[in-house]
Design a protein around this motif. Structure first.
Motif, mmCIF file in Angstrom:
data_model
loop_
_atom_site.group_PDB
_atom_site.id
_atom_site.type_symbol
_atom_site.label_atom_id
_atom_site.label_comp_id
_atom_site.label_asym_id
_atom_site.label_seq_id
_atom_site.Cartn_x
_atom_site.Cartn_y
_atom_site.Cartn_z
ATOM 1 N N LEU A 281 0.829 -1.203 0.000
ATOM 2 C CA LEU A 281 0.000 0.000 0.000
ATOM 3 C C LEU A 281 0.866 1.257 0.000
ATOM 4 C CD1 LEU A 281 -2.892 -0.933 2.454
ATOM 5 C CD2 LEU A 281 -2.828 -1.087 -0.030
ATOM 6 N N SER A 282 1.963 1.215 0.808
ATOM 7 C CA SER A 282 2.791 2.423 0.847
ATOM 8 C C SER A 282 3.568 2.553 -0.459
ATOM 9 C CB SER A 282 3.723 2.397 2.047
ATOM 10 O OG SER A 282 4.696 1.419 1.865
ATOM 11 N N ARG A 283 3.867 1.438 -1.087
ATOM 12 C CA ARG A 283 4.576 1.538 -2.355
ATOM 13 C C ARG A 283 3.678 2.085 -3.464
ATOM 14 N NH1 ARG A 283 7.746 -3.551 -3.318
ATOM 15 N NH2 ARG A 283 8.392 -3.045 -1.218
ATOM 16 N N ASN A 284 2.366 1.835 -3.328
ATOM 17 C CA ASN A 284 1.457 2.435 -4.304
ATOM 18 C C ASN A 284 1.507 3.954 -4.222
ATOM 19 O OD1 ASN A 284 0.626 0.037 -5.270
ATOM 20 N ND2 ASN A 284 -1.278 -0.048 -4.092
ATOM 21 N N LYS A 285 1.685 4.444 -2.990
ATOM 22 C CA LYS A 285 1.736 5.889 -2.793
ATOM 23 C C LYS A 285 3.062 6.438 -3.299
ATOM 24 C CE LYS A 285 -0.358 6.192 1.440
ATOM 25 N NZ LYS A 285 -0.110 6.546 2.835
ATOM 26 N N ASN A 286 4.148 5.773 -2.902
ATOM 27 C CA ASN A 286 5.469 6.227 -3.305
ATOM 28 C C ASN A 286 6.348 5.003 -3.534
ATOM 29 O OD1 ASN A 286 7.895 7.428 -3.677
ATOM 30 N ND2 ASN A 286 7.818 8.690 -1.837
ATOM 31 N N PRO A 287 6.789 4.816 -4.764
ATOM 32 C CA PRO A 287 7.558 3.600 -5.046
ATOM 33 C C PRO A 287 8.861 3.522 -4.255
ATOM 34 C CG PRO A 287 7.326 4.974 -7.025
ATOM 35 C CD PRO A 287 6.559 5.646 -5.947
ATOM 36 N N LEU A 323 -8.585 -5.154 -3.405
ATOM 37 C CA LEU A 323 -7.682 -6.186 -3.928
ATOM 38 C C LEU A 323 -6.842 -5.617 -5.069
ATOM 39 C CD1 LEU A 323 -7.261 -9.031 -2.993
ATOM 40 C CD2 LEU A 323 -8.702 -9.837 -4.848
ATOM 41 N N SER A 324 -7.457 -4.678 -5.801
ATOM 42 C CA SER A 324 -6.713 -4.100 -6.921
ATOM 43 C C SER A 324 -5.535 -3.253 -6.445
ATOM 44 C CB SER A 324 -7.640 -3.255 -7.779
ATOM 45 O OG SER A 324 -8.234 -2.263 -6.982
ATOM 46 N N ASP A 325 -5.534 -2.838 -5.170
ATOM 47 C CA ASP A 325 -4.366 -2.123 -4.646
ATOM 48 C C ASP A 325 -3.172 -3.061 -4.533
ATOM 49 O OD1 ASP A 325 -5.846 0.171 -4.356
ATOM 50 O OD2 ASP A 325 -6.441 -0.299 -2.296
ATOM 51 N N PHE A 327 -2.912 -6.116 -6.371
ATOM 52 C CA PHE A 327 -2.556 -6.778 -7.626
ATOM 53 C C PHE A 327 -2.502 -5.827 -8.810
ATOM 54 C CE2 PHE A 327 -3.962 -10.312 -5.003
ATOM 55 C CZ PHE A 327 -2.940 -11.213 -5.222
ATOM 56 N N GLY A 328 -2.874 -4.589 -8.571
ATOM 57 C CA GLY A 328 -2.762 -3.605 -9.644
ATOM 58 C C GLY A 328 -3.840 -3.731 -10.703
ATOM 59 N N LYS A 329 -4.718 -4.717 -10.572
ATOM 60 C CA LYS A 329 -5.753 -4.932 -11.587
ATOM 61 C C LYS A 329 -7.021 -5.384 -10.889
ATOM 62 C CE LYS A 329 -2.684 -7.060 -14.965
ATOM 63 N NZ LYS A 329 -2.458 -8.347 -15.604
ATOM 64 N N LYS A 330 -8.126 -5.330 -11.661
ATOM 65 C CA LYS A 330 -9.370 -5.908 -11.147
ATOM 66 C C LYS A 330 -9.561 -7.276 -11.777
ATOM 67 C CE LYS A 330 -11.638 -1.548 -10.319
ATOM 68 N NZ LYS A 330 -12.613 -0.581 -10.755
ATOM 69 N N VAL A 331 -10.410 -8.086 -11.131
ATOM 70 C CA VAL A 331 -10.747 -9.380 -11.727
ATOM 71 C C VAL A 331 -11.627 -9.120 -12.938
ATOM 72 C CG1 VAL A 331 -11.798 -11.615 -11.342
ATOM 73 C CG2 VAL A 331 -10.671 -10.443 -9.465
ATOM 74 N N ASN A 332 -11.242 -9.715 -14.045
ATOM 75 C CA ASN A 332 -11.952 -9.401 -15.288
ATOM 76 C C ASN A 332 -13.167 -10.305 -15.467
ATOM 77 O OD1 ASN A 332 -12.377 -7.978 -17.542
ATOM 78 N ND2 ASN A 332 -10.752 -8.904 -18.747
ATOM 79 N N GLY A 333 -14.093 -10.267 -14.523
ATOM 80 C CA GLY A 333 -15.327 -11.037 -14.631
ATOM 81 C C GLY A 333 -15.116 -12.522 -14.447
ATOM 82 N N ASN A 334 -16.163 -13.251 -14.651
ATOM 83 C CA ASN A 334 -16.128 -14.702 -14.530
ATOM 84 C C ASN A 334 -15.302 -15.281 -15.667
ATOM 85 O OD1 ASN A 334 -16.695 -17.234 -13.619
ATOM 86 N ND2 ASN A 334 -18.592 -17.385 -14.801
ATOM 87 N N ASN A 335 -14.723 -16.460 -15.450
ATOM 88 C CA ASN A 335 -14.034 -17.084 -16.577
ATOM 89 C C ASN A 335 -15.080 -17.591 -17.553
ATOM 90 O OD1 ASN A 335 -14.206 -20.210 -16.611
ATOM 91 N ND2 ASN A 335 -14.090 -19.598 -14.453
ATOM 92 N N LEU A 336 -14.725 -17.626 -18.832
ATOM 93 C CA LEU A 336 -15.747 -17.799 -19.854
ATOM 94 C C LEU A 336 -15.989 -19.247 -20.227
ATOM 95 C CD1 LEU A 336 -14.537 -14.821 -22.012
ATOM 96 C CD2 LEU A 336 -16.455 -14.858 -20.435
#
Lengths: 618, 585
Positions: A281-287, A323-325, A327-336
């Motif tokens: 979390l702190s690295r998100n603020k300042n690397p 969670l995106s904080d 992993f840097g991403k959101k879950v892209n929906g259900n698997n298809l």
């Protein structure tokens, strides 16, 4: 469809039972196929989050896949039959078929699992290797040589597939573990193509401290039917997965057969990582972790604190983050592809302290069991909130703690020291200690000694080691292979140590950066009968752990020295040649005679004349 | 070839060889003088030393910005005010600090208990991305070499470990060691780390010992100590890193605590050189153990950084940044320290002499002993005795006896001395007994009726000098300074000839006696009588593994005993005179 309908249904039912059997941890079965004509997609995925002490978060991505049916007996295979793949990766099964591999485990692990504060390893340590790459294979072959050639083929192909130096696992790094009943259960039930001629060989190899990075994660993602495009796999990003205190990627293929020789592969892929939440979390603020500003300082008010001094407090314990904080991403929906929804679950003892919400669009939802089926196709995020992050579910304690270190300082010999600590108050445990040492560590079993911190059992030390297996190394061909069965008494530390020699290597055998030292792979410990729960069976019954790897320093030559030697020898040779040449081409005469001859030489005469002239002139 | 032949004939014609043989004693003296001048005049002169340079390109010191500043200062002060409260309480300070360290993410702590030498608290910060097979040590003894409480040193070390834990860059584990003192306790921990500790963090590549007593906020300059035990020096690259980092922070460096560290003229260079030689020769014996010596012998490169003064220009965080930048630099290493120099003498923080330049100094002196040995065999009328003559065999047997005697003495004396703690009067008594017995042995000739044959006397001398020369030559690669100092101190031994007056010989024998000479030399250096010196020598062996005691006993005392024996010869005088007269005729 080639098979009659009834048979297919029984098969599917069998598959389901088998799946339930191997996925004890997962709450639902993989497939539910009703119709005979429907193509099945046996694929299931699940993300488990588990808070650990000290604000660590354990995230486990689990993917289960199964192949279509095939016949184990090659004689019965109809050549006109085509192979059909649904979700099972096309790249894996040809490799397994060519090399007659019935069971394959491949593990990429890095970091230190802090079992003293985090508890047991996930899956009882079965799915994680030592630091580096570890590979296990159960190969059907006629004899050892045949098994080794198939093994080489297997490692070479996997090396290309997983972008790792697995092809360096040759015979000098491969062992045939002897306690196979401990390392594998149900050995009998594993089917063979030709049971009369062949037998099964369990083989193991590992590369210590093989650097593990994004290029190793990508092949894992490629094995998944929907890549990282949708489902929980969309969270997998090399930068985040490896920015962790411990991470492990593993691949496990089993061949499951029915009695009439119809089989299918089951593939389990696990990507697991331990993240430090405040750090991320702190690295998100300042690397760059710069010193905090004075108003961000968290000082202990009970101690001397003013504007110039501050006794720091431990990290805060109330957190909320998405969670995106992490992993840097959101879950892209259900698997298809899968018939079941992707699952995301949070495991924690205290449900009131740890809350996880699913965020779809701008709305947050929650469930009572902290488990979510992802049934939408839009990006999904999760929100985790805790009032007291130290209130974590108590994982079971590890049944044994093992530390292993090198002793001594000289360049020609050294020692290994392994200590086993059984923290249990009343339960003795049986331990299988497995170690494969490179041939350039030459251990002396005669120097093996045991020590204990409890004086009461010092007389009985001889009974600690129940059984030993030792296969000495062959230089450059085979590693030393040690397997000990020990009984560690309750609440006791047993220290085992032995000495070894360090031989000199040949000039070309040193690896690049030879002065770094030589990586020694971790030892591997299997604990039997540790659990108080007698219902646990098979794989559940045994706990596996690995020691950290070691760095062995051998005497390393100065690699520019040969050139010095060449120059020196050449000089000496030239001098000797000069002398011999001189002696061979010259006459030996007395000094007087030499002077006489010298005085007659033309130059001397000329010089004499000149001197005379000079005298005359003066 | 013909050139060599010509030279040979010229030499033969002019009788150079016979002249050389007769003037062997002079040559021997000449070589010693050359050896002394080489070190004291030639080496510090302009043009004979080089600028230091980084041999290992991976180190890249000062390439990363150091962040241990701003609010980290508050944290150092916060820790310091708490440490000031507990530092005197040896029972609880380790457990209290252990709790603080356990709050730092990724740190595991343990206490190494040792009732004899003192407890040591250590914490391992596991490098998040590293393999966990290598480590760097940050040591801050609770008490420094002068017995002062290392309050700021410990506070900075703890604050640094906390600061380091937030960085993901580490490839090597960082081990914080807080030992009771900077010598035996730390040494004992290092030894335990390599033999019996359960919590370990891989092989230690480098270590920095922090010495910053008091609670001041400011620093004037930094003293850098690097000489290890038994002639062990850290790789020059590590010293270079430390010097370059300290100077990058705008501070001046004083090597080995030399007072006059700003000057760069001949005298300053000579002083730095001689101080370095003294520190190396006396490491573990007369010199206080700063901390880095404790890592000697385990292939760990180690330096001590000591903060001096309380005026400025730098502050506590500068001291921390020195460690931060050094660790960042060492962290870059993929291989162990193996480039650069392991044998060197520093003339200034950035000037050094490599082994090839300074080794001749000691070699010249050991050659002078070889020449003295040659002199003892050829320059008398017994030179034509065959190799297998009884005198040769007797002399060899006596050499064996002397070796056994000195070995027994070295072990026996180490049992007697120091065994009653550090009781000063007792040790002084034992020292005087030892010195007294040496005085007695020096006067063997006049006090006893012991008489040996002159032939044997010459052979004894020959073997004694040869033995000493071999000892010195083998020692000079291990510990140049010790070998050099001993060879100079023992030199009067070779001046012992029968033509001298008895008194002169006696003086030569007394001043070249290893024990008397060590006592006098260390007393002169320290300006007080060193009654404790032999106790220190023995303890340095027992606790630190420093072999100087055995070098003195077996390497130096053995030949001295033989020379003393050879002196017990009434008739030698006349014969030598006669032979000299013969030669002159």
């Amino acid at each position: 469809m080639v098979f009659p309908a009834t048979k297919l249904i029984t098969l599917v039912a069998l598959c389901v039972i088998v799946f339930i059997d191997i996925c004890l941890a997962s709450p639902s079965s993989l497939v539910g196929i009703e119709s005979q004509n429907e193509i099945k997609y046996p694929f299931e995925e699940k993300l488990t989050l588990e808070p650990l002490p000290n604000n660590f978060l354990f995230a486990s991505f689990q993917f289960l896949l199964a192949s279509n049916d095939f016949l184990i007996n090659k004689k019965n295979i109809d050549p006109s039959k085509f192979t059909h793949y649904t979700v099972f990766p096309k790249s894996i099964s040809p490799i397994l078929e060519q090399t007659d591999t019935k069971k394959l485990s491949l593990r990429f692990t890095h970091g230190l699992w802090d079992s003293k504060s985090w508890g047991k390893l996930p899956h009882n340590g079965y799915n994680s290797g030592g630091s580096g790459v570890e590979i296990w294979g159960l190969i059907e072959a006629r004899n050892n040589t045949d098994a080794m050639s198939k093994w080489n083929q297997l490692t070479n192909q996997l090396s290309g597939l997983f972008c790792a130096s697995i092809d360096f696992i040759d015979s000098s790094k491969t062992t045939f573990p002897s306690n196979s009943d401990v390392f594998l259960n149900n050995l009998e039930s594993i089917p063979m193509t030709d049971p009369l001629e062949n037998s099964l060989f369990l083989m193991r190899g590992s590369l210590a401290n093989e650097p593990i990075c994004t290029e190793n994660l990508t092949p894992f993602i490629k094995l998944l039917p929907n890549r990282e495009k949708s489902g929980i796999a969309s969270l997998l990003d090399g930068h985040k997965v490896f920015d962790s205190f411990w991470n492990s990627m593993s691949l496990e293929v089993d061949t499951i057969c029915s009695d009439d020789g119809i089989c299918h592969y089951v593939l389990e892929i696990l990507v697991e990582t331990v993240l430090n939440v405040p750090q991320l979390l702190s690295r998100n603020k300042n690397p760059i972790p710069k010193p905090s500003t004075s108003d961000e300082l968290r000082c202990d008010r009970s101690k001397n604190t003013d504007e110039v001094q501050c006794f720091p407090l431990p990290e805060k314990s109330n957190y909320d983050y998405h969670l995106s904080d992490l992993f840097g991403k959101k879950v892209n929906g259900n698997n298809l592809l899968s018939e079941t929804y992707s699952k995301v679950c949070m495991v924690s003892a205290s449900a009131e302290n740890w809350k996880i919400f699913i965020k779809i669009g701008d709305d947050y939802f929650s469930t009572s069991d902290n488990c979510y089926n992802l049934n939408v196709d839009s990006p999904i995020d999760f929100f985790i909130e805790t009032e007291d992050s130290s209130d974590v579910s108590v994982r079971e304690h590890a049944p044994v703690h093992v530390s292993r270190s090198l002793t001594g300082y000289s360049q020609d010999r050294g020692g290994l020291r392994i200590s086993f600590w059984n923290p249990s108050v009343d339960k003795n445990i049986d331990v299988v200690y497995f170690e494969s040492l490179p041939w350039f560590m030459q251990p002396y079993l005669s120097s093996l000694s045991l020590e204990s911190d409890a004086n009461t059992i010092n007389d009985e030390l001889g009974e600690i080691i129940k059984d030993t297996y030792f296969l000495p190394a062959i230089d450059r061909k085979r590693p030393s292979h040690i397997e000990f069965q020990l009984n560690v008494p309750a609440n006791t530390t047993i220290t085992m140590s032995y000495q070894f020699d360090k031989p000199l290597l040949k000039y070309a055998e040193y690896p690049p950066d030879a002065n770094h030292g030589f990586e020694i792979e971790s030892a591997f410990i299997a604990v039997k009968g540790w659990s108080s729960d007698s219902h646990k069976k098979g794989r559940e019954e045994i706990y596996f752990l690995r020691t950290p790897t070691l760095l062995l320093s051998l005497s390393t030559p100065d690699f520019s020295m040969p050139y010095n030697v060449i120059i020196l020898t050449s000089t000496v040779m030239a001098m000797i040649f000069g002398m011999i040449f001189n002696m061979m081409t010259k006459r030996f005469i007395t000094v007087q005679k030499a002077d006489e001859i010298a005085s007659k030489s033309k130059i001397r005469q000329l010089v004499g004349k000149l001197k005379n002239l000079k005298r005359v002139a003066s | 070839m013909s050139l060599l032949e010509k030279l040979h004939r010229r030499a033969a014609n002019s009788g150079l060889i016979t002249k050389a043989i007769t003037s062997l004693p002079k040559l021997s003296k000449l070589f010693t003088i050359v050896g002394i001048l080489w070190l004291c005049v030639y080496l510090p002169a302009e043009g004979n030393f080089r600028n230091t340079y980084f041999s290992e390109n991976a180190l890249m010191p000062n390439q990363a910005y150091s962040y241990f500043r701003e609010t980290e200062w508050n944290i150092v002060r916060g820790y310091r005010s708490e440490i000031t409260k507990i530092i005197n309480d040896t029972d609880i300070r380790n457990t209290v600090v252990s709790d603080w360290l356990n709050d730092i993410v990724g740190v595991k702590t343990a206490i190494h208990h040792n009732s004899r030498y003192g407890d040591t608290l250590y914490g391992i910060l596991n490098a998040q991305r590293g393999d966990g097979t290598e480590a760097m040590v940050l040591a801050a003894p609770w008490q420094n070499s002068e017995g002062d409480l290392n309050t700021s040193g410990v506070s900075v070390a703890i604050a640094l470990l906390r600061f380091f834990s937030r960085w993901p860059v580490w490839s090597k584990n960082i081990i914080l060691v807080l030992s009771d003192n900077s010598n035996v306790a730390l040494r004992n921990w290092v030894e335990a780390y390599h033999t019996s500790l359960d919590l370990t963090g891989g092989s230690i590549e480098a270590s920095i010992v922090l010495d910053y007593p008091g609670t001041s906020d400011y620093i004037d300059f930094i003293e850098l100590y690097y000489t290890g035990l038994n002639g062990d020096l850290p790789n020059l690259d590590l010293v270079n890193v430390a010097v370059s980092v300290i100077e990058h922070e705008g501070l001046k460096v004083s090597l080995n605590g030399i007072k006059n560290f700003q000057a760069r003229d001949f005298q300053a260079r000579l002083e730095t050189l001689l101080l370095g030689v003294e520190k190396m020769a006396l490491a573990g014996v007369g010199e206080p153990i700063m901390g880095h010596e404790c890592f000697s012998g385990w292939r760990i490169q180690s330096v001590t950084v000591k903060a001096k003064g309380d005026k400025g220009p730098a502050d506590v965080t500068t001291f921390g940044r020195i460690v931060e930048a050094s660790f960042r630099s060492v962290n870059n290493l993929l291989e162990k320290f193996h480039q650069s120099f392991f044998f060197y003498i520093l003339l200034a923080p950035k000037w050094f002499i490599s082994i090839a330049s300074y080794l001749p100094a000691a070699i010249f002196i050991s050659i002078s002993y070889a020449l003295a040995s040659l002199n003892a065999i050829v320059n008398n009328e017994f030179s034509s005795l065959p190799m297998s003559s009884t005198h040769n065999i007797q002399a060899l047997l006596l050499l064996g006896c002397c070796l056994i005697f000195t070995f027994v003495l070295s072990r026996g004396f180490s049992l007697v001395i120091c065994n009653r703690g550090n009781e000063h009067t007792y040790n002084a008594l034992m020292t005087s007994v030892l010195l007294g017995s040496q005085l007695f042995l020096s006067n063997l000739k006049s006090l006893t009726k012991l008489i040996i044959k002159p032939e044997l006397g010459y052979r004894l001398k020959c073997f004694a000098y040869l033995f000493f020369s071999v000892v010195l030559t083998s020692l000079l690669v291990l510990n140049f300074s010790l070998s050099y100092v001993i060879s100079i101190l023992a030199f009067p031994m070779t001046l012992l000839v029968s033509s001298n007056s008895i008194l002169k010989n006696k003086v030569f024998l007394i001043i070249s006696n290893p024990f008397i000479s060590t006592f006098i030399a260390t007393s002169l250096i320290k300006n007080t009588l060193q009654w404790n010196i032999f106790c220190q020598l023995v303890e340095a062996w027992k606790d630190l593994g420093c072999f100087t005691w055995f070098v003195i006993c077996i390497g130096w005392y053995t030949p001295w005993l033989m020379v003393a024996l050879s002196d017990c010869n009434e008739t030698l005088n006349k014969i030598e005179h006669k032979s000299n007269i013969n030669k002159q005729e």
